[in-house]
Design a protein around this motif. Sequence first.
Motif, short mmCIF file in Angstrom:
data_model
loop_
_atom_site.label_atom_id
_atom_site.label_comp_id
_atom_site.label_asym_id
_atom_site.label_seq_id
_atom_site.Cartn_x
_atom_site.Cartn_y
_atom_site.Cartn_z
N ASP A 1 -8.24 -1.17 -39.99
CA ASP A 1 -8.26 -2.57 -39.59
C ASP A 1 -9.27 -3.36 -40.43
N GLU A 2 -9.34 -4.66 -40.17
CA GLU A 2 -10.22 -5.54 -40.94
C GLU A 2 -11.69 -5.21 -40.74
N SER A 3 -12.06 -4.87 -39.54
CA SER A 3 -13.45 -4.53 -39.25
C SER A 3 -13.92 -3.34 -40.08
N THR A 4 -13.10 -2.30 -40.17
CA THR A 4 -13.44 -1.12 -40.95
C THR A 4 -13.54 -1.46 -42.43
N LEU A 5 -12.64 -2.31 -42.90
CA LEU A 5 -12.67 -2.72 -44.30
C LEU A 5 -13.95 -3.49 -44.62
N LYS A 6 -14.34 -4.38 -43.73
CA LYS A 6 -15.57 -5.16 -43.93
C LYS A 6 -16.81 -4.27 -43.85
N GLN A 7 -16.78 -3.28 -42.97
CA GLN A 7 -17.90 -2.33 -42.88
C GLN A 7 -18.04 -1.55 -44.18
N LEU A 8 -16.92 -1.14 -44.76
CA LEU A 8 -16.95 -0.44 -46.04
C LEU A 8 -17.54 -1.34 -47.11
N ALA A 9 -17.13 -2.60 -47.15
CA ALA A 9 -17.66 -3.55 -48.14
C ALA A 9 -19.17 -3.68 -48.00
N GLU A 10 -19.65 -3.72 -46.78
CA GLU A 10 -21.09 -3.83 -46.53
C GLU A 10 -21.83 -2.58 -47.02
N THR A 11 -21.28 -1.42 -46.72
CA THR A 11 -21.88 -0.16 -47.17
C THR A 11 -21.92 -0.10 -48.70
N LEU A 12 -20.83 -0.45 -49.34
CA LEU A 12 -20.78 -0.41 -50.80
C LEU A 12 -21.79 -1.39 -51.40
N GLN A 13 -21.93 -2.55 -50.78
CA GLN A 13 -22.90 -3.52 -51.28
C GLN A 13 -24.32 -2.96 -51.15
N GLN A 14 -24.63 -2.34 -50.03
CA GLN A 14 -25.96 -1.75 -49.82
C GLN A 14 -26.24 -0.64 -50.82
#
Length: 140
Positions: free
Chosen positions: A87-100
């Motif tokens: 879902d979108e939430s999981t995708l956004k969490q991945l984006a946040e992790t990758l950014q960190q």
Amino acid sequence: MHRAVRPVFQRGRNMAASTAEPQILVQYLVLRKDLSQAPLAWPAGALIAQACHAATAALHIHRDHPHTGAYLAELERMRKVVLEAPDESTLKQLAETLQQKNIDHLLWLEQPENIATCLALRPYPKEEVSQYLKKFRLFK
């Protein structure tokens, strides 16, 4: 068009022949699975377009990175892996992790709705990013 592409293929082969085996680079895409399911039920073509948009944009934004240059220099060796996020939430969490973790990527937002649909990394050696993607399975 083939005339423009042919020299790139040739250059890539010459580079590979004149040096040690090049590092294998992979561009990972993570596409939302829920977009293909009810109630959203996007058609396959729309999902494929989202992945294409994200992949192209990530390559363009990171075009000056040596890995991107090497990836594009050998078109016949390009590798992409399309994974699914539930879902979108999981995708956004991945984006946040990758950014960190300072992993170069692009989160594609479909407009005008501003919906996160797909995340694309720039080309990377598999071993550099697989730890962040191991919980995602191949898109089906």
